[in-house]
Design an enzyme around this catalytic site. Structure first.
Site, short mmCIF file in Angstrom:
data_model
loop_
_atom_site.label_atom_id
_atom_site.label_comp_id
_atom_site.label_asym_id
_atom_site.label_seq_id
_atom_site.Cartn_x
_atom_site.Cartn_y
_atom_site.Cartn_z
N ASP A 1 44.47 -18.35 -4.63
CA ASP A 1 44.52 -16.88 -4.67
C ASP A 1 45.95 -16.39 -4.85
OD1 ASP A 1 43.34 -14.23 -4.33
OD2 ASP A 1 44.35 -14.19 -2.38
N GLU B 1 53.80 -14.35 -9.86
CA GLU B 1 52.67 -13.43 -10.04
C GLU B 1 53.12 -12.20 -10.83
OE1 GLU B 1 50.87 -12.51 -6.27
OE2 GLU B 1 50.50 -14.62 -5.78
N HIS C 1 45.20 -12.73 -6.10
CA HIS C 1 45.78 -12.30 -4.82
C HIS C 1 44.86 -11.28 -4.12
CE1 HIS C 1 49.90 -12.26 -2.67
NE2 HIS C 1 48.94 -12.03 -1.80
N GLY D 1 43.24 -11.91 -1.14
CA GLY D 1 43.00 -12.27 0.25
C GLY D 1 42.83 -11.10 1.21
N ALA D 2 43.61 -10.06 1.00
CA ALA D 2 43.54 -8.88 1.90
C ALA D 2 42.78 -7.73 1.25
CB ALA D 2 44.94 -8.43 2.26
#
Length: 527
Positions: free
Chosen positions: A255, A260, A279, A281-282
């Site tokens: 992830d 990036e 990305h 995850g949150a």
């Protein structure tokens, strides 16, 4: 009052600011650097996520700025030193996305085990290949969790429910805590070698950069599957690609990436046995609301001059307390950071002794600061002045304070004594008015070194030529020695040496020094 919001945050969080009387909430996203300098000029508070870069110039331009709130954990985009110098508080929301990140990790692991994304693509293209996408069960498999902080702990709880054996690696994982979680405490080497699945949950630091590299891929169990939903760079992506191509690694789910957004031509994009997400995850509704609400409530408390939590730079202190304690806060945190790198194994007890002016009761701020340094070295932005006590409690670390009117050598002194399964260490520091915080005692040996920069610590047999051999290795590596302290109790017995050096030591140099006959301990310490 004016609250400036420069990144997208949940509307639920913005509504919290309605608790304040006579407040203007100005949402201005995608500002240029020049526009940000103009917008912040009359702001009392600034709310950001990861997009806005809060530089020293931005902080200086905020003439009324009292607090910066980061709706999330990491504060890499905020100049903490500049904020502290100007008395601007920085707060974050370290707990809001824990469950989201743990669930995303588990979603990646299940998807990897059962080839769900690949099978989905295959089916959407009109194919029906049941035999091609035979997966594996999680039940009965061994999961190595590298990093047993909040997120790693939540992943462990879920893995146990799925019937997995969990190996936990973390320098601060005690046997007592591992037992309470049903986790087998493991070394890094053993965890990597025994696991069917490996997931990483550490911050990205000098110590964890490329924690799993080409050499470690040579030690994994053939067919292992690897998940990274923590930070890009913890796993060497080039080495991973080679291990995937060779069939050593059966699959990977990432992830986060070293750079990036992920380059369009990155080799990971071309591999069938890899799952990639941008990305996320949150990125849940609940997590975004949680971090926005959490940081908004703390900003409101700051602006109302009420007690608040999650201060990243300085705790809530009166001006008089700040004037007295600020120098000691710096010393206390540096001692904690030093102790984290000196320790061999997870500390089980720590006693903090204060003498002289440092012994004046302070509501526990100095001890919290020691713990912030101790745990912050490993967990970085997850640890702040308030939750450091909780980290100690969760780690099973017993904390004791001792206050004495006079020190043995120095009038004002902070000393740490901490015990791990491998022994006990002692560390003391004091303040010199002309040169700031100093380290003045290490494991019973008197020394005098600044509590900053890069240090090399050795424990060795006191015999001729020892210092010269170590110096030769440093010279061959083009590393200058800026200062040196040595200590011994008797000729030919045990001795210590602490060197102040100009740059970080490569791992191979540390290994060379550790291999010298008579060297019993080597530590590279960065303060």
């Amino acid at each position: 009052m004016k609250i400036l919001v420069t990144d997208d945050i949940s509307q639920t969080g913005l509504e919290v600011f309605e608790e304040l009387d006579d407040v203007e909430v100005s949402v201005q996203t995608s500002l240029s650097p020049a526009e940000l300098l103009e917008a912040i000029a009359d702001a009392d508070a600034l709310v950001v996520r990861s997009q806005t870069n809060v530089t020293a110039d931005v902080i200086a331009a905020g003439r009324r700025l009292k607090v910066i709130g980061r709706a999330g954990v990491g504060v890499d985009n905020i100049d903490l030193e500049a904020a502290t110098k100007r008395g601007v508080l920085v707060i974050n929301a370290p707990d809001g996305n824990t469950i989201a990140a743990a669930e995303h990790t588990f979603a990646m692991m299940i998807s990897l085990a059962r080839h769900i994304p690949a099978a989905n693509r295959d089916l959407l293209s009109g194919k029906w290949n049941r035999k091609r996408w035979v997966g594996v069960e999680l039940r009965g498999k061994t999961l190595a969790i590298l990093g047993m902080g909040r997120i790693g702990t939540e992943v462990a709880k879920r893995a146990k429910v799925f019937g997995m054996q969990v190996l936990g690696y973390d320098p601060f994982l005690t046997q007592e805590r591992a037992d309470s979680l049903g986790v087998v405490k493991s070394t890094l080497e053993n965890a990597i070698a025994e696991a069917d699945f490996i997931t990483v949950h550490t911050p990205l630091t000098k110590e964890t950069h490329h924690l799993i590299d080409a050499a470690r891929f040579q030690t994994v169990k053939p067919g292992v599957r690897i998940i990274n939903c923590a930070r890009g760079g913890i796993i060497d992506e080039r080495a991973l690609c080679a291990a995937l191509q060779e069939g050593v690694v059966a699959g990977a789910a990432f992830d986060v990436f070293e750079s990036e957004p992920l380059d369009a031509d990155h080799p990971l994009r071309r591999m069938e046995n890899v799952i990639l997400t941008p990305h996320l995850g949150a990125s849940t509704i609940e997590a975004q609301e949680n971090v926005a609400i959490q940081v908004a409530h703390q900003i409101v408390r700051v602006l109302k001059d009420e007690p608040f939590e999650h201060a990243v730079n300085l705790p809530s202190l009166s001006q008089k307390q700040k004037e007295r304690l600020t120098p000691y806060l710096s010393l206390a945190e540096k001692l904690g950071v030093f102790a984290a790198q000196l320790a061999q194994g997870a500390p089980s007890t720590i006693t903090v002794t204060y003498t002289g002016d440092a012994a004046i009761p302070d509501g526990g701020y100095l001890t919290r600061t020691v713990l912030k340094g101790l745990f912050g070295f490993r967990y970085r932005d997850e640890v702040n002045y308030v939750n450091a006590l909780r980290f100690a409690e969760e780690a099973g670390l017993r904390v004791q304070e001792v206050r004495e009117s006079r020190g043995r050598v120095y009038t004002n002194e902070i000393s740490l004594s901490f015990t791990t399964e491998n022994g006990t260490h002692h560390l003391s520091g004091t303040l010199y008015h002309e040169s700031g915080p100093r380290i003045v005692e290490l494991d019973g040996y008197p020394i005098d070194m600044p509590s900053e920069g890069i240090l090399l610590f050795t424990r060795h047999t006191d015999k001729p030529g020892m210092i010269g051999r170590i110096g030769t290795y440093l010279g061959d590596a083009q590393v200058n020695i800026a200062g040196m302290q040595v200590g011994r109790r008797e000729s030919g017995g045990e001795a210590i040496m602490l060197l102040s050096i100009d740059r970080s030591l490569p791992d191979d140099v540390i290994k060379q020094i550790a291999g010298v006959d008579g060297i019993s301990m080597v530590r590279s310490i960065e303060l």
